[in-house]
Design a protein around this motif. Structure first.
Motif, short mmCIF file in Angstrom:
data_model
loop_
_atom_site.label_atom_id
_atom_site.label_comp_id
_atom_site.label_asym_id
_atom_site.label_seq_id
_atom_site.Cartn_x
_atom_site.Cartn_y
_atom_site.Cartn_z
N ALA A 71 2.03 0.34 -8.18
CA ALA A 71 1.54 -1.02 -8.39
C ALA A 71 0.06 -1.10 -8.07
O ALA A 71 -0.41 -0.47 -7.13
N GLY B 248 0.18 4.23 4.30
CA GLY B 248 1.19 3.53 3.50
C GLY B 248 0.70 2.82 2.25
O GLY B 248 1.38 1.97 1.70
N THR B 249 -0.51 3.20 1.77
CA THR B 249 -1.04 2.49 0.60
C THR B 249 -0.77 3.23 -0.70
O THR B 249 -1.27 2.84 -1.76
N GLY B 250 -0.02 4.32 -0.64
CA GLY B 250 0.38 4.98 -1.88
C GLY B 250 -0.38 6.24 -2.22
O GLY B 250 -0.36 6.68 -3.37
N LYS B 251 -1.03 6.85 -1.25
CA LYS B 251 -1.80 8.06 -1.55
C LYS B 251 -0.89 9.19 -2.00
O LYS B 251 -1.08 9.78 -3.06
N THR B 252 0.11 9.48 -1.19
CA THR B 252 1.05 10.54 -1.56
C THR B 252 1.77 10.18 -2.86
O THR B 252 1.94 11.02 -3.76
N PHE B 253 2.12 8.92 -2.95
CA PHE B 253 2.85 8.41 -4.11
C PHE B 253 2.07 8.63 -5.42
O PHE B 253 2.62 9.12 -6.41
N ASN C 252 -6.12 9.51 6.46
CA ASN C 252 -6.40 8.16 6.95
C ASN C 252 -7.73 8.13 7.70
O ASN C 252 -8.27 7.08 7.97
N ALA D 261 4.01 0.64 1.95
CA ALA D 261 5.10 1.21 2.75
C ALA D 261 5.76 0.11 3.59
O ALA D 261 6.99 0.09 3.74
N GLU E 20 8.02 -1.81 1.29
CA GLU E 20 9.23 -1.04 0.99
C GLU E 20 10.21 -1.17 2.17
O GLU E 20 11.41 -1.41 1.98
#
Ligand SMILES: Nc1ncnc2c1ncn2[C@@H]1O[C@H](COP(=O)(O)OP(=O)(O)OP(=O)(O)O)[C@@H](O)[C@H]1O
Ligand SMILES: [Mg+2]
Length: 375
Positions: free
Chosen positions: A114, A155-160, A257, A318, A321
């Motif tokens: 998103a 938790g902002t979607g880096k890995t994602f 981070n 995250a 979620e």
């Protein structure tokens, strides 16, 4: 340059991108139309250009025409070569030796991520298009690959998003956790790094993802052992080597981070020289993250997503979620107790939001903004 010519070039570029998008989505006929109009507009721009620029623009016309020919079925140049099995077995075995799980092509797609439009565009331009349209990118002298560092709050979607990149380019996702690579034993850290890069080349196309890179290559002045120093030197070597061999189909992406704690040698040109800030989700992205997560639950009522997004400023993807899972868990427990099931409603989610704190605060954001403004 006259405004008129500039406008035409911009228009042609937009049309070209629209064509690429259609082509990617498998809409060849639409792509063909876009390419053709892009070609005509670029040709007009070329004709209106002074003679010293004309040649360059005509070259661009020729390239657009190539794209047009490509979708017309004349030829393609971005098929991924099929690997032979021996190489895959050997690559996976090497990874196993260094405690890295068998890499797969992830299922997450760009659609599942998103917001983060700027981040996505940057990644499309620097990794995905150059990989899919290799020849075209070479003709525009677009550098392919390069190490990329994603930084931002937890938790902002880096890995994602890295998983989504791997899916888009159909590359295996090699997830490197610093603790498995590192070793104090003489020479072992360096050897592990060599094994990792050897495995990646056997398993290519692949993305090597260094999570928590600040733990693997901290600033040198902070009490590093000899083992750590030699390992970092080895890593710099390997990264530089991959980045100079543009045809290897290996991408190196790191995340942190704490970008200010990463060894600066790692961030120099030819290494992790593309730095991208991954911000917390804005209100639109938060709404979508709620929608994506609650869609996984069968029992959902008529939820007010706008309200949920408004109430979660400072919460990461995250966090959201987690909130959705917790709300579902609460309603599930209630259903078990009462013996009656009911859908998850807005108030169930609001209750959970009230019970947990956002993980991102203003001070932290200030720190990133200060770091980012330094380059
Ligand atoms: N922009 C987003 N769109 C959709 N889901 C998201 C987004 N950001 C985070 N999430 C959700 O949060 C989860 C955690 O995100 P992820 O692990 O990628 O964060 P991260 O930035 O790598 O965090 P960390 O810095 O702690 O490693 C994801 O699996 C995903 O479900
Ligand atoms: Mg992560």
């Amino acid at each position: 340059m006259s405004d008129d010519v500039q406008n035409k070039i911009e228009k042609a570029t937009k049309l070209l991108h629209a064509g690429i998008k259609e082509e990617e989505n498998g809409h060849k006929d639409k792509a063909k139309e876009y390419y053709l109009v892009a070609y005509r507009v670029m040709l007009e721009a070329a004709n209106d250009s002074p003679s010293d620029l004309k040649k360059k623009r005509l070259d661009q016309c020729a390239l657009i025409l190539n794209a047009y020919k490509r979708v017309s079925g004349e030829r393609t140049d971005f098929t991924v070569k099929k690997q032979n099995d021996d190489e895959i077995v050997e690559g996976e075995a090497l990874l196993e030796e260094i405690g890295i799980e068998k890499p797969e092509i992830p299922k997450v797609t760009f659609e599942d991520v998103a917001g983060l439009d700027d981040v996505k565009n940057e990644i499309l331009g620097k990794i995905i298009y150059p990989m899919k349209f290799k020849e075209l990118s070479q003709e525009y002298n677009i550098q392919f690959g390069g190490g990329m560092l994603l930084y931002g709050p937890p938790g902002t979607g880096k890995t994602f998003i890295v998983k989504a990149i791997a899916n888009e380019v159909k590359a295996r996702f090699i997830n490197v956790n610093p603790s498995t690579l590192y070793s104090e034993w003489f020479g072992v850290f360096e050897k592990n790094i060599s094994k990792l890069f050897r495995a990646a080349s056997l398993l290519s196309p692949a993305i090597i993802f260094f999570d928590e890179i600040d733990a693997l290559v901290p600033k040198r002045d902070t009490s590093n052992s000899d083992a750590a120093k030699r390992g970092v030197a080895q890593l710099l070597n390997e990264v530089g080597g991959i980045n100079s061999q543009k045809n290897k189909n290996i991408f190196i992406i790191a995340a942190t981070n704490n970008p200010w704690e990463v060894d600066e040698a790692m961030l120099r040109p030819g290494r992790f020289d593309i730095k991208i800030y991954v911000p917390p989700p804005d209100i639109v992205a938060r709404k979508k993250i709620f929608q994506l997560n609650l869609a996984k639950i069968k029992q959902v009522g008529n939820v007010d997503y706008d309200l949920l997004a408004e109430e979660t400023e400072g919460y990461s993807g995250a966090d959201i979620e987690f909130i959705c899972k917790k709300a579902a868990q609460n309603v599930f427990m209630e259903a078990v107790k009462t013996g009656k099931s009911r859908p998850v409603e807005t108030r169930d989610v609001i209750d959970v939001i009230g019970s947990i704190k956002p993980s991102i605060d203003y001070e932290l954001l200030e720190k990133y903004s200060k770091y980012g403004s330094a380059f």
